[in-house]
Scaffold this motif. Sequence first.
Motif, PDB file in Angstrom:
ATOM      1  N   HIS A 210      -7.000  -0.480   6.111  1.00  0.00           N
ATOM      2  CA  HIS A 210      -5.850   0.492   6.723  1.00  0.00           C
ATOM      3  C   HIS A 210      -5.932   1.493   5.542  1.00  0.00           C
ATOM      4  O   HIS A 210      -5.668   2.651   6.016  1.00  0.00           O
TER       5      HIS A 210
ATOM      6  N   HIS B   2       1.051  -1.229  -0.074  1.00  0.00           N
ATOM      7  CA  HIS B   2       0.062  -0.152  -0.017  1.00  0.00           C
ATOM      8  C   HIS B   2       0.969   1.131   0.126  1.00  0.00           C
ATOM      9  O   HIS B   2       1.858   1.224   0.192  1.00  0.00           O
TER      10      HIS B   2
ATOM     11  N   HIS C 283       2.794   3.572   1.763  1.00  0.00           N
ATOM     12  CA  HIS C 283       3.102   3.866   3.255  1.00  0.00           C
ATOM     13  C   HIS C 283       3.206   5.021   3.592  1.00  0.00           C
ATOM     14  O   HIS C 283       3.710   6.098   2.697  1.00  0.00           O
TER      15      HIS C 283
ATOM     16  N   ASP D 190      -0.250  -3.530   6.305  1.00  0.00           N
ATOM     17  CA  ASP D 190      -0.510  -3.290   7.648  1.00  0.00           C
ATOM     18  C   ASP D 190      -1.989  -3.543   7.928  1.00  0.00           C
ATOM     19  O   ASP D 190      -2.810  -2.900   8.688  1.00  0.00           O
TER      20      ASP D 190
HETATM   21 FE   LIG Z   1       0.873   1.676   6.453  1.00  0.00          FE
END
Ligand SMILES: [Fe+2]
Length: 344
Positions: A113, A57, A59, A130
């Motif tokens: 997330h 993803h 970050h 995450d």
């Molecule tokens: Fe993250």
Amino acid sequence: MLFRQMFDKTSSTYTYLLASRHGGEALLIDPVFEQTHRYLKLLEELDLKLVKVVDTHIHADHVSAMGSLRDATRCTTVMGEQSPADVVSLRVRDGEKVTIEGLALTALHTPGHTSESYSFLMDDRVFTGDTLLIRGTGRTDFQNGDPYEQYHSLFDRLLKLPEATFVFPAHDYKGDTVSTIGEEKAFNPRLQVSSADEYAEIMNALNLPNPMMMDVAVPENLKVGLRSAAQHRVPVVEVDALLADWPATEFQLVDIREEGERRRFGAIPGSIHAPYGQFDQYCGRSGPLAGLAKQGRILLYCAVGERSTLAVEIAAELGLTGFAHIPGGFTAWAKAGGPVEEVG
Ligand SMILES: [Fe+2]
């Protein structure tokens, strides 16, 4: 199989290296910019060729090494199709496979997330980004996070995997390295809830400060790709110019995307296929592109122009001239209304 779990102390990030054999192809998941040289050194030590790098993803707590690794190794950058990053070479959707020599990871869209969060399942293990952490879950309070979506991603997707499946997260702040689905089901305090509402209540009450690096990391990670200016560092033929005379063209079009992308989106009529993963072989002395290059000009395209930029450079280094590419790739072609033929 070769498997390495590497830790970045500053951001508490885990990066994973996967390969099926010494001397073969390798893939990295969630690499950290500051560790770029460490990865390159390990790849060299293990005699591996980095061909794909995946971010689960966007970050918020570290700058990704996708761009630096692409620049160093010409690897293919991979993210989920929902990624807001400007240029990602290969976008996968739920259920699609990310493959390298001898290995295949199944992409699972697990939003919550962030809206573009993916997990990647490979046989006995799942890389959860995450979405699912060891005895925790990723926060849901920024980047289009949503506790209800995360509840669904956890309870209806990840926790339905076999209980023995190893869980390898993108972070751990206590030093734990691995868990299993069964262990998390039983002992993860966030998962001891009886409804999505109850889960959302826990997540919405966390009140966490923003990650220290957020204001730097997120904008950097959104512009990781080779955008238009970088795509013009090699010879180009713009979509408009190609369409002006279409179907007449002096070029042999060469599609360097993967077979799955071609089947899903179709191809420009009259293209031949020379996948980027084997591009140097296609350009080798007896390769088909070396022969074609003697007969006329070759126009490469990929999904968005990143791989084709790198491929023109590879061809030039191999002494082949007359290669150009389409900036923006097949996406720009389709957007301009260029004809598309089905593949497969
Ligand atoms: Fe993250």
